[in-house]
Design an enzyme around this catalytic site. Structure first.
Site, mmCIF file in Angstrom:
data_model
loop_
_atom_site.group_PDB
_atom_site.id
_atom_site.type_symbol
_atom_site.label_atom_id
_atom_site.label_comp_id
_atom_site.label_asym_id
_atom_site.label_seq_id
_atom_site.Cartn_x
_atom_site.Cartn_y
_atom_site.Cartn_z
ATOM 1 N N ASP A 1 -8.250 21.323 9.841
ATOM 2 C CA ASP A 1 -6.383 21.852 9.311
ATOM 3 C C ASP A 1 -6.056 22.603 8.352
ATOM 4 O OD1 ASP A 1 -8.133 19.607 8.303
ATOM 5 O OD2 ASP A 1 -5.699 18.525 7.812
ATOM 6 N N GLU B 1 -7.860 16.152 7.139
ATOM 7 C CA GLU B 1 -8.372 16.103 5.884
ATOM 8 C C GLU B 1 -6.951 16.458 5.002
ATOM 9 O OE1 GLU B 1 -10.363 17.990 1.404
ATOM 10 O OE2 GLU B 1 -8.586 18.690 3.004
#
Length: 387
Positions: free
Chosen positions: A75, A137
């Protein structure tokens, strides 16, 4: 034979997927899975609760323990509101830099890790190489714990993890832990001239925020432990970055909302900081309810990431130092998934291409030289695993 893409080719492909944390990462995961499969590598998925996101992990080499994990996340942070000078989801090379969202944090490392896994597939490695790519994350490392647990059910356990967050290919052996709360104080509105009959959510919230100020002052004035002394600052910090509430200057605020977070040095227990904060919350809430019983404080725990503690004779650190020749001592105050791997029983270290100062910035970039240094690192890693 299937095409073996270069790290640069892989980086361009990965950046083209706009895997902002608010969106699904499944198109990216599907592409990586298919690319690895074209080289005879089976990948595994671990989905989040919604089924719209997945971590991906894979294994190359003998079916035995003692391998090395290359850990990254898929991400990226949003680009909205940032003054980008080029398409953030198309890699642009200019003046020795590769511009694009995630080039530095951390699709540059992801590209290198995927490249290394494929190269290892053809290198007859004697020790396994594993790939672990998480989701979410950027919103508190919330995707890694489930992925790590799933890996241990499917793959032989590795003995070293290299988390590829940007470190300019330096060895980072420790980082702070972090956790946070969403705080909502529910007050009672009255005209401010009669404030003793009401409860100001903002003024009550200020007591919690000032508790953080007091704790920060105590930490700054105190003598740091040996483990904490290498950090800047060398103590656990409490922070509130945004606050909202109230409807008018002459009405006691009915609501107040803010997020409060801790960044703990290794050696400090997050649970102890949580307990201290919750005790203060109980104290303030009792004061509020003594005036108006239906007032109160609601808490939602947002994220909880353990610190990465420097390891004595740690295998991961020793491996990275051999491969990079870097003997400097480095710790950082931001958190990574390294602490979560360490908590699960792995030896862990942080080492990856790029400068953390570029993370989350408009016109984010990765130096071409850093991508090249990362590729050389992976060459050496594969040679070591094959030897």
């Amino acid at each position: 034979m299937a095409e073996r893409l270069s790290p640069r080719d892989l980086l361009e492909k990965l950046v083209s997927f706009p895997t902002v944390s608010s969106e699904s990462n499944l198109p990216l995961v599907e592409w990586i899975e298919a690319y690895l499969a074209s080289h005879g590598i089976t990948a595994n998925r671990h989905y989040d609760d919604t089924g719209n996101k997945a971590a991906l992990f894979a294994h190359v080499g003998p079916d035995k323990t003692g391998g090395v994990v290359l850990s990254g996340h898929t991400d990226v942070v949003p680009v909205e509101g940032q003054p980008w000078e080029s398409d953030p989801f198309t890699v642009l090379e200019k003046d020795g830099r590769l511009y694009g969202r995630g080039t530095c944090d951390m699709k540059g490392f992801d590209a290198l890790a995927i490249w290394a896994l494929v190269e290892a597939q053809y290198a007859d490695v004697k020790r396994p190489l594993q790939l672990a790519l998480s989701y979410d994350e950027e919103i508190g490392c919330v995707g890694a714990p489930g992925m790590i647990a799933a890996m241990q059910e499917v793959l032989p356990k590795a003995s070293a993890v290299i988390v590829g967050e940007p470190s300019m290919m330096k060895t980072v052996s420790g980082h702070k832990g972090t956790m946070g709360y969403q705080v909502h104080l529910r007050g009672f509105e009255v005209h401010s001239s009669m404030l003793h009959r009401g409860v100001s959510a903002i003024m009550s919230g200020a007591k919690l925020i000032d508790w953080g100020n007091v704790k920060n002052a105590e930490g700054q004035a105190g003598e740091p432990s040996e483990m904490a002394s290498v950090f800047d600052p060398p103590f656990t910090t409490v922070h509130v970055g945004m606050i909202e509430g109230g409807v008018a200057h002459n009405i006691t605020a009915k609501d107040c909302r803010f997020e409060l977070d801790f960044r703990t040095v290794p050696g400090d227990r997050l649970a102890e900081w949580q307990a201290a904060f919750l005790a203060k919350v109980d104290e303030v809430q009792a004061e509020m309810q003594a005036v108006v019983p239906e007032t109160g404080i609601d808490l939602v725990e947002g994220f909880n990431v353990p610190a990465l503690a420097p390891e004595e004779n740690g295998e991961a650190e020793a491996l990275v130092r051999r491969l990079t020749g870097d003997n400097s001592s480095n710790v950082v105050s931001y958190a990574t998934e390294g602490g979560q791997f360490q908590e699960a029983g792995y030896s862990a270290v942080v080492c990856g291409p790029g400068d953390i100062a570029q993370a989350h910035q408009p016109n984010e970039y990765l130096e071409v030289s850093q991508l090249e240094a990362g590729q050389e690192f992976m060459h050496k890693l594969i040679k070591e695993l094959a030897g």
